[in-house]
Design a protein around this motif. Structure first.
Motif: not given
Length: 161
Positions: A25-27, A29-31, A33-34, A138
């Motif tokens: 999930k953190e990955r 959020l970080a990478t 696309k919106t 994301r």
């Protein structure tokens, strides 16, 4: 002694799975696309049933509601001129055109679900969320989506002040 070792091993395995899910999930959020999805009209009773709002996305109303779509699958979406995602087609494995994204879906109980079907909030803050018109996600390249916030009619982030 053997039983205790098995319990500890099981606990380590469960904690490892939880940690792996958090890292994924953190990955995302970080990478990821919106992608912005328009909300469909909400059930106003959900705001008073508890500390959550039932969500339905406008794009989810574009499916034929018959057995022609797989129960689990991937949509191809692309932003309109305002940046809000529109349904293009089902994913058949073809390359994506510029601006297109994959978005996974599930059909359950006769409803097409995208990402999540609820937004949870702090007790007593329901009024702050009533003007929600969009959900911001994301999205990973495989279509996995994570709802990160709700947006108002002008696509501004919402929440209690």
């Amino acid at each position: 002694m053997m039983r205790r070792a098995l319990i500890v091993l099981g606990l380590v395995a469960v904690l490892g799975l939880v940690a792996w899910a958090v890292v994924q999930k953190e990955r995302l959020l970080a990478t990821g696309k919106t992608v912005v999805l328009g909300l469909a009209p909400l059930d106003p009773r959900s705001l008073i049933q508890g500390d959550y709002m039932r969500l339905e996305f406008a794009i989810a109303r574009r499916w034929p509601q018959d057995d022609s779509w797989p129960r689990d699958g991937v949509l191809i979406i692309a932003p309109d001129r305002f940046g809000v995602a529109e349904f293009r087609r089902l994913d058949r494995g073809e390359p994506l055109a510029s601006g297109e994204h994959r978005l996974t879906y599930r059909i359950r109980k006769g409803r097409l679900q995208l990402g999540t079907n609820a937004w949870y909030f702090q007790e007593g803050t329901a009024a702050a969320w009533q003007a929600a018109r969009y959900g911001e996600f994301r999205v990973a390249s495989d279509g996995t989506a994570l709802l990160v916030r709700l947006l108002d009619a002008e696509l501004r982030p919402m929440g209690p002040r």
